[in-house]
Motif scaffolding. Structure first.
Motif, PDB file in Angstrom:
ATOM      1  N   LEU A  83       0.803  -1.226   0.000  1.00 51.38           N
ATOM      2  CA  LEU A  83       0.000   0.000   0.000  1.00 51.38           C
ATOM      3  C   LEU A  83       0.840   1.281   0.000  1.00 51.38           C
ATOM      4  O   LEU A  83       0.533   2.209  -0.749  1.00 51.38           O
ATOM      5  CB  LEU A  83      -0.951  -0.005   1.201  1.00 51.38           C
ATOM      6  CG  LEU A  83      -1.963  -1.149   1.177  1.00 51.38           C
ATOM      7  CD1 LEU A  83      -2.848  -1.098   2.407  1.00 51.38           C
ATOM      8  CD2 LEU A  83      -2.813  -1.102  -0.084  1.00 51.38           C
ATOM      9  N   VAL A  84       1.876   1.337   0.830  1.00 52.64           N
ATOM     10  CA  VAL A  84       2.626   2.602   0.891  1.00 52.64           C
ATOM     11  C   VAL A  84       3.368   2.868  -0.423  1.00 52.64           C
ATOM     12  O   VAL A  84       3.272   3.958  -0.977  1.00 52.64           O
ATOM     13  CB  VAL A  84       3.572   2.652   2.103  1.00 52.64           C
ATOM     14  CG1 VAL A  84       4.183   4.033   2.227  1.00 52.64           C
ATOM     15  CG2 VAL A  84       2.818   2.321   3.376  1.00 52.64           C
ATOM     16  N   PRO A  85       4.126   1.881  -0.963  1.00 52.35           N
ATOM     17  CA  PRO A  85       4.737   2.149  -2.271  1.00 52.35           C
ATOM     18  C   PRO A  85       3.711   2.496  -3.347  1.00 52.35           C
ATOM     19  O   PRO A  85       3.935   3.441  -4.119  1.00 52.35           O
ATOM     20  CB  PRO A  85       5.447   0.829  -2.608  1.00 52.35           C
ATOM     21  CG  PRO A  85       5.714   0.198  -1.298  1.00 52.35           C
ATOM     22  CD  PRO A  85       4.569   0.587  -0.412  1.00 52.35           C
ATOM     23  N   LEU A  86       2.582   1.788  -3.386  1.00 55.24           N
ATOM     24  CA  LEU A  86       1.579   2.093  -4.415  1.00 55.24           C
ATOM     25  C   LEU A  86       1.042   3.511  -4.248  1.00 55.24           C
ATOM     26  O   LEU A  86       0.832   4.212  -5.232  1.00 55.24           O
ATOM     27  CB  LEU A  86       0.425   1.089  -4.343  1.00 55.24           C
ATOM     28  CG  LEU A  86       0.666  -0.260  -5.004  1.00 55.24           C
ATOM     29  CD1 LEU A  86      -0.513  -1.192  -4.764  1.00 55.24           C
ATOM     30  CD2 LEU A  86       0.890  -0.095  -6.501  1.00 55.24           C
ATOM     31  N   THR A  87       0.832   3.942  -3.015  1.00 56.61           N
ATOM     32  CA  THR A  87       0.354   5.302  -2.787  1.00 56.61           C
ATOM     33  C   THR A  87       1.371   6.316  -3.300  1.00 56.61           C
ATOM     34  O   THR A  87       1.023   7.355  -3.853  1.00 56.61           O
ATOM     35  CB  THR A  87       0.080   5.523  -1.291  1.00 56.61           C
ATOM     36  OG1 THR A  87      -0.856   4.535  -0.856  1.00 56.61           O
ATOM     37  CG2 THR A  87      -0.497   6.894  -1.026  1.00 56.61           C
ATOM     38  N   LEU A 207      -1.934   5.633   6.736  1.00 57.02           N
ATOM     39  CA  LEU A 207      -2.224   6.242   5.438  1.00 57.02           C
ATOM     40  C   LEU A 207      -3.216   7.387   5.556  1.00 57.02           C
ATOM     41  O   LEU A 207      -3.170   8.328   4.776  1.00 57.02           O
ATOM     42  CB  LEU A 207      -2.766   5.184   4.468  1.00 57.02           C
ATOM     43  CG  LEU A 207      -1.727   4.216   3.916  1.00 57.02           C
ATOM     44  CD1 LEU A 207      -2.386   3.133   3.087  1.00 57.02           C
ATOM     45  CD2 LEU A 207      -0.711   4.964   3.055  1.00 57.02           C
ATOM     46  N   THR A 208      -4.120   7.312   6.508  1.00 53.46           N
ATOM     47  CA  THR A 208      -5.196   8.291   6.559  1.00 53.46           C
ATOM     48  C   THR A 208      -4.941   9.400   7.571  1.00 53.46           C
ATOM     49  O   THR A 208      -5.380  10.524   7.378  1.00 53.46           O
ATOM     50  CB  THR A 208      -6.522   7.595   6.898  1.00 53.46           C
ATOM     51  OG1 THR A 208      -6.619   6.410   6.123  1.00 53.46           O
ATOM     52  CG2 THR A 208      -7.705   8.483   6.587  1.00 53.46           C
ATOM     53  N   PHE A 209      -4.241   9.088   8.652  1.00 56.20           N
ATOM     54  CA  PHE A 209      -4.205  10.035   9.764  1.00 56.20           C
ATOM     55  C   PHE A 209      -2.817  10.529  10.138  1.00 56.20           C
ATOM     56  O   PHE A 209      -2.644  11.117  11.193  1.00 56.20           O
ATOM     57  CB  PHE A 209      -4.849   9.404  11.008  1.00 56.20           C
ATOM     58  CG  PHE A 209      -6.321   9.168  10.850  1.00 56.20           C
ATOM     59  CD1 PHE A 209      -7.210  10.224  10.999  1.00 56.20           C
ATOM     60  CD2 PHE A 209      -6.815   7.918  10.525  1.00 56.20           C
ATOM     61  CE1 PHE A 209      -8.567  10.019  10.842  1.00 56.20           C
ATOM     62  CE2 PHE A 209      -8.167   7.717  10.366  1.00 56.20           C
ATOM     63  CZ  PHE A 209      -9.052   8.768  10.522  1.00 56.20           C
ATOM     64  N   THR A 210      -1.800  10.268   9.327  1.00 55.73           N
ATOM     65  CA  THR A 210      -0.475  10.752   9.704  1.00 55.73           C
ATOM     66  C   THR A 210       0.134  11.599   8.598  1.00 55.73           C
ATOM     67  O   THR A 210      -0.202  11.438   7.425  1.00 55.73           O
ATOM     68  CB  THR A 210       0.514   9.597   9.976  1.00 55.73           C
ATOM     69  OG1 THR A 210       0.752   8.922   8.746  1.00 55.73           O
ATOM     70  CG2 THR A 210      -0.032   8.616  10.997  1.00 55.73           C
ATOM     71  N   PRO A 211       1.031  12.503   8.964  1.00 53.80           N
ATOM     72  CA  PRO A 211       1.767  13.282   7.954  1.00 53.80           C
ATOM     73  C   PRO A 211       2.495  12.372   6.970  1.00 53.80           C
ATOM     74  O   PRO A 211       2.577  12.684   5.773  1.00 53.80           O
ATOM     75  CB  PRO A 211       2.762  14.089   8.779  1.00 53.80           C
ATOM     76  CG  PRO A 211       2.121  14.219  10.115  1.00 53.80           C
ATOM     77  CD  PRO A 211       1.366  12.936  10.336  1.00 53.80           C
ATOM     78  N   PHE A 212       2.989  11.236   7.440  1.00 53.13           N
ATOM     79  CA  PHE A 212       3.687  10.301   6.554  1.00 53.13           C
ATOM     80  C   PHE A 212       2.776   9.852   5.411  1.00 53.13           C
ATOM     81  O   PHE A 212       3.160   9.889   4.240  1.00 53.13           O
ATOM     82  CB  PHE A 212       4.150   9.090   7.382  1.00 53.13           C
ATOM     83  CG  PHE A 212       4.859   8.030   6.591  1.00 53.13           C
ATOM     84  CD1 PHE A 212       6.184   8.181   6.233  1.00 53.13           C
ATOM     85  CD2 PHE A 212       4.193   6.867   6.222  1.00 53.13           C
ATOM     86  CE1 PHE A 212       6.838   7.195   5.509  1.00 53.13           C
ATOM     87  CE2 PHE A 212       4.841   5.884   5.494  1.00 53.13           C
ATOM     88  CZ  PHE A 212       6.167   6.052   5.145  1.00 53.13           C
ATOM     89  N   ARG A 215       2.030  12.685   2.997  1.00 52.54           N
ATOM     90  CA  ARG A 215       3.144  12.953   2.071  1.00 52.54           C
ATOM     91  C   ARG A 215       3.135  11.944   0.933  1.00 52.54           C
ATOM     92  O   ARG A 215       3.331  12.291  -0.228  1.00 52.54           O
ATOM     93  CB  ARG A 215       4.470  12.901   2.818  1.00 52.54           C
ATOM     94  CG  ARG A 215       4.712  14.092   3.705  1.00 52.54           C
ATOM     95  CD  ARG A 215       6.200  14.286   3.972  1.00 52.54           C
ATOM     96  NE  ARG A 215       6.745  13.238   4.810  1.00 52.54           N
ATOM     97  CZ  ARG A 215       6.814  13.297   6.140  1.00 52.54           C
ATOM     98  NH1 ARG A 215       6.359  14.351   6.768  1.00 52.54           N
ATOM     99  NH2 ARG A 215       7.341  12.315   6.826  1.00 52.54           N
ATOM    100  N   ALA A 216       2.891  10.661   1.303  1.00 49.27           N
ATOM    101  CA  ALA A 216       2.861   9.625   0.263  1.00 49.27           C
ATOM    102  C   ALA A 216       1.784   9.939  -0.766  1.00 49.27           C
ATOM    103  O   ALA A 216       2.007   9.822  -1.976  1.00 49.27           O
ATOM    104  CB  ALA A 216       2.620   8.253   0.896  1.00 49.27           C
ATOM    105  N   LEU A 217       0.620  10.387  -0.304  1.00 49.62           N
ATOM    106  CA  LEU A 217      -0.468  10.719  -1.235  1.00 49.62           C
ATOM    107  C   LEU A 217      -0.042  11.813  -2.205  1.00 49.62           C
ATOM    108  O   LEU A 217      -0.283  11.714  -3.405  1.00 49.62           O
ATOM    109  CB  LEU A 217      -1.683  11.205  -0.454  1.00 49.62           C
ATOM    110  CG  LEU A 217      -2.694  10.155  -0.027  1.00 49.62           C
ATOM    111  CD1 LEU A 217      -3.732  10.798   0.881  1.00 49.62           C
ATOM    112  CD2 LEU A 217      -3.373   9.556  -1.243  1.00 49.62           C
TER     113      LEU A 217
END
Lengths: 351, 543
Positions: A83-87, A207-212, A215-217
């Motif tokens: 999920l994180v790489p895809l985002t 993915l929904t609630f953090t600055p990290f 940023r990915a989005l």
């Protein structure tokens, strides 16, 4: 200034409350976006009802469901790695092989070298993190296409997994691991399923609630916008591969627990099934985003559909066929979602 | 008419922005020749100038994209800022930018875009929770403060362009508010770079309201625009650049439109003598004599709203319009590269709806398109010159089932002489050539097909002066041999030099034609007046 917000049929109602899409009231349900978000859960329900009618004695049994929940936790956990790489807009094709290699490594250390199971697991997780960091470093530092790099890394992991135990299955992994994955139950469902649930909630939070996650989005949307917003795009992408490596390693450990042994070999079906789930998840719950809950739901949607077809008498090849078809369908659906949005925007620009 | 003395009697504090002697050269060309700029707190200053006047160079120095030459200084709110401004960190010195493309992520929500600057964190901060409920509440408060109606949960891509522009401006202003917290609650300059270009006329008032509020909070605003109506609406003072130098600093209320246009367009007699030598535009113009080869009626699509014209064999037809006037979309629309929503074309071998055109069909019908963006659309930098030049004629180089690269390079080498491409080595990668030579290769590719209709969009963008004149000659020769050429450009010098007829494009429509003799000054003033007229008409019909 009431003409400010465009109000086509799909727009979010002006007072969208706290933004959660759990809807109440008929008007909200008929709203286009909610319908879009709940399409997959609805299909899910339909599939369950269909198979239950066709095979009430075998399919529609609590024991069948608990075994599905327990036996698909490797996919359930592994999909979270994507999920994180895809985002970020990056593909990581090495996660399935990394999962396989970790599972062999942990078993090999435990069985062939007499390590305790806990140190072996910690070593496996550390290797996962390092592999993710290596991939991330290569991709970011040399600015090369992650598609090819991760494809190649996957082949390397596969080779190492075959090499370590001389291409043999590592059997006899410490039974405590199996106890703490499939033998202990909560609510009648093996523990490994709950590990997956916990990870899914963590990913949802990240993915929904953090600055990290934010940023990915932005990095995935436009590297340029992200850069001008002051983000270090390279760092965001790098950490995504590290997270993916860690989660892939966790899924490898769980695999040891579920099977009690580790078999080196081709992880192609595993990769395909998690990608199918990730892209299917893109179309639901939070449509247009790679989201944890949608992805988790999709894993079990696919697993239950395969289980049902097996009970109807389909052969094992149905898995490959089915995952392939669903990956194509999911990717097409996610394209359609994006294109429809783009088309709506273009139409407004011209008008 | 110096406005600088007037501003001295304004607010007591130091100016929000005080720049002096900013200069920049590109390869020997002085793009900016030591310009001074003052923006006071609470003041809206317009920065005017044609393409190539140095306007965008100045903005890029402020944003940190360019480093100015030594000798320039910048002080923000009285404090000296070391130059160059750190790239991407302009907000830390109290400068915030909104560009034409707005810099928003269209698939994400309003609130996510609004607070994107807060997501710059490190370490454990990256995992700290974002409370979206509270964030939305804050977004609503901020929007209310600026009098903007936006739904924090709406997806940005689904908003009207005007709402998107408002969001971008509010976001930039909020960055300045945060800067103020660390700087005695004063200072800060918002730079708006052509923000109104793509907005519908009757919605610009929302943007003006917002800009006035921003200035009302005590921020300085630098408003870079071509749009005279907009400038007149919100700016107190206008700074005019021409050829890299400041030629005027005037109070808008005391200056007529005509004066402003004259300041922008200027009178450069030294250039006019050069033009005389190379131009045949001015004297030899007559009614076009060749048969009509391209007839367009009611074309609509993109920013083109209603365009009809006829293009004759053997003529160069110039289309003059400001950025956003629709002229920039016209070549792509007629090439079938852009979705059309109406209108029809007639070519010698085909006639039908524009929507039925595709690039491959257009090529088959003998239409050629030379796009403005050479890097993105015109050529492949990492392939050899030969491949770029002959990519439309690959079939001619197949022998016995094999593509003969050697023959391609041989032929292309000959063509480098025909079109004077330097160096004369077609096996080099495109990237090794200068911009001018690359453009000759792109032109050669199309000319090899002997097109009946040539659609050119800014064909000399990024091309040196000597090559420009070669390209003009090349095109004139083609026209003399019977080709019909549509030449869309915002370089009015160029249009005056090459065109036999010139159409004015404003607000997506053809607003008339310009009668010869042509000069840059005349085209500039006609285009600005036509755009202002069109804008006025539109507002009156809507409200």
């Amino acid at each position: 200034m009431t003409t400010n917000v465009e109000t086509p049929e799909h727009s979010v109602p002006p007072s969208a409350g706290n933004g959660q899409r759990t809807s109440s009231g008929l008007a909200r349900i008929l709203n286009g976006r909610v319908a879009e978000a709940s399409l997959l859960p609805f299909a899910f329900l339909l599939v369950i009802v269909g198979f239950s009618v066709a095979r009430p004695a075998t399919f529609f049994q609590w024991s069948n469901f608990t075994s599905i929940f327990g036996l698909n936790s490797v996919e359930f956990i592994l999909v979270m790695a994507l999920l994180v790489p895809l985002t970020n807009g990056d593909l990581d094709l090495s996660v399935a092989e990394l999962s396989g290699m970790t599972s062999v490594l942990v078993g090999w250390l435990n069985v062939n070298h007499g390590w305790g199971i806990v140190p072996a697991i910690l070593a496996g997780l550390a290797v996962g993190v390092l592999c993710g960091a290596l991939t991330g470093f290569i991709v970011v530092w040399f600015d090369v296409n992650p598609f090819i790099v991760t494809l190649a890394m996957g082949s390397v992991y596969d080779g190492i997994a075959l090499w370590l135990p001389n291409q043999l299955t590592v059997a006899g992994i410490a039974p405590q691991l199996t106890q703490w994955t499939v033998l202990h139950h909560i609510l009648g469902i093996p523990l490994d399923f709950w590990y997956g649930i916990a990870l899914m909630l963590i990913m949802f939070y990240v993915l929904t609630f953090t600055p990290f996650g934010q940023r990915a989005l932005f990095v995935g949307q436009s590297r340029e916008v992200a850069r001008l917003s002051g983000f270090r795009v390279s760092s965001t992408r790098f950490w995504a591969f590290v997270v993916a490596g860690l989660i892939a390693a966790i899924s490898g450990v769980i695999n040891d627990g579920v099977l009690g042994s580790a078999t080196p070999g081709n992880q192609g079906t595993l990769l395909l099934s998690v990608y199918a789930a990730a892209f299917l998840g893109f179309t639901t719950i939070q449509p247009g985003r790679f989201n944890a809950i949608g992805a988790g739901l999709s894993v079990f949607f696919l697993a239950i559909a395969v289980n049902g077809m097996n009970l109807l008498g389909a052969q094992t090849y149905i898995q490959s066929l089915f995952y392939g078809v669903f990956l194509v369908l999911a990717v097409v659906a996610s394209r359609v979602i994006n294109r429809r949005r783009a088309a709506a925007a273009v139409a407004r620009g011209a008008g | 008419m110096s406005a600088k003395e007037q501003t001295a009697s304004g607010p007591a504090g130091p100016p929000a922005l005080l720049a002096s002697n900013l200069a920049k050269s590109f390869g020997g060309v002085r793009a900016l020749k030591g310009v001074d700029l003052v923006v006071d707190a609470g003041e809206v200053v317009a920065l005017l100038g044609e393409n190539g006047s140095g306007k965008s160079t100045l903005v890029k120095i402020l944003s940190g994209y360019h480093a100015p030459e030594p000798g320039g200084t910048l002080a923000m709110n009285g404090a000296t800022v070391p130059l160059p401004v750190p790239l991407g960190q302009a907000r830390t010195v109290g400068l915030s930018f909104v560009y034409q493309d707005l810099g928003l992520a269209p698939d994400l929500r309003v609130v996510e875009n609004l607070f994107v600057g807060h997501r710059v964190t490190r370490g454990a901060g990256s995992m700290s929770p974002i409370r979206w409920g509270a964030e939305r509440e804050r977004a609503r408060e901020i929007f209310a403060r600026y009098g903007v109606e936006l739904d924090p949960s709406a997806q940005v891509g689904r908003l009207r362009p005007t709402s998107q522009a408002l969001l971008a401006i509010v976001r930039a202003t909020e960055e300045l508010q945060e800067y103020r917290h660390g700087h005695e609650h004063s200072g800060g300059v918002l730079v708006l770079d052509e923000p109104t270009v793509f907005l519908p006329e009757h919605e610009k008032v929302f943007l003006f309201d917002l800009v006035r509020r921003v200035a009302g909070e005590g921020f300085g605003v630098l408003f870079v625009s071509h749009d005279m109506t907009a400038v007149r609406e919100i700016a107190r003072r206008a700074v005019v650049l021409r050829d890299g130098a400041e030629v005027g600093d005037v109070l808008v209320t005391e200056t007529s439109d005509a004066d402003l246009i004259e300041l922008v367009s200027g009178h450069r007699l030294d250039r006019a003598t050069i033009e005389q030598a190379t131009s045949y535009g001015s004297d030899t113009v007559t009614e076009p004599v060749g048969p009509v080869v391209l007839s367009v009626s009611g074309a609509r699509g993109g920013r083109v709203r209603d365009v009809s014209f006829e293009l004759h064999a053997g003529e160069i037809l110039g289309v003059a319009g400001l950025l956003g006037a629709g002229s920039e979309d016209l070549p792509y629309l007629l090439f079938g590269d852009m979705a059309s929503v109406g209108g029809s074309v007639r070519l010698p071998d085909w006639s039908g709806e524009i929507a039925e055109l595709t690039p491959s069909r257009a090529i088959a019908l003998g239409v050629a398109l030379v796009p403005a963006d050479r890097k993105q659309h015109g050529a492949v930098a990492e392939l050899p010159v030969a491949h770029n030049m002959l990519s439309l004629a690959l079939r001619n180089f197949v022998r016995n089932g094999f593509l003969r690269i050697d023959r391609m390079i041989g032929t292309a080498n000959q063509r480098t002489a025909t079109y004077d491409v330097r160096p004369r080595d077609a096996s080099l990668n495109m990237a090794a050539l200068s911009g001018g030579n690359q453009q000759k290769v792109v032109l050669a590719r199309w000319l090899e097909r002997d097109p009946g209709v040539l659609l050119l969009h800014e064909p000399t963008q990024g091309v040196d002066v000597a090559t420009r004149h070669q390209i003009y000659e090349l095109m004139r020769a083609r026209a003399a041999k019977g080709a019909a050429i549509l030449w869309v450009s915002t370089d009015f010098d160029e249009l005056a030099t090459v065109s036999q007829r010139i159409l004015l494009c404003a607000n997506g429509r053809i607003a008339g034609s310009i009668a010869p003799p042509y000069s840059r000054d005349r085209i500039t003033s006609e285009v600005y007046s036509a755009t202002a007229r069109g804008a006025a008409r539109e507002v009156s019909t809507v409200s």
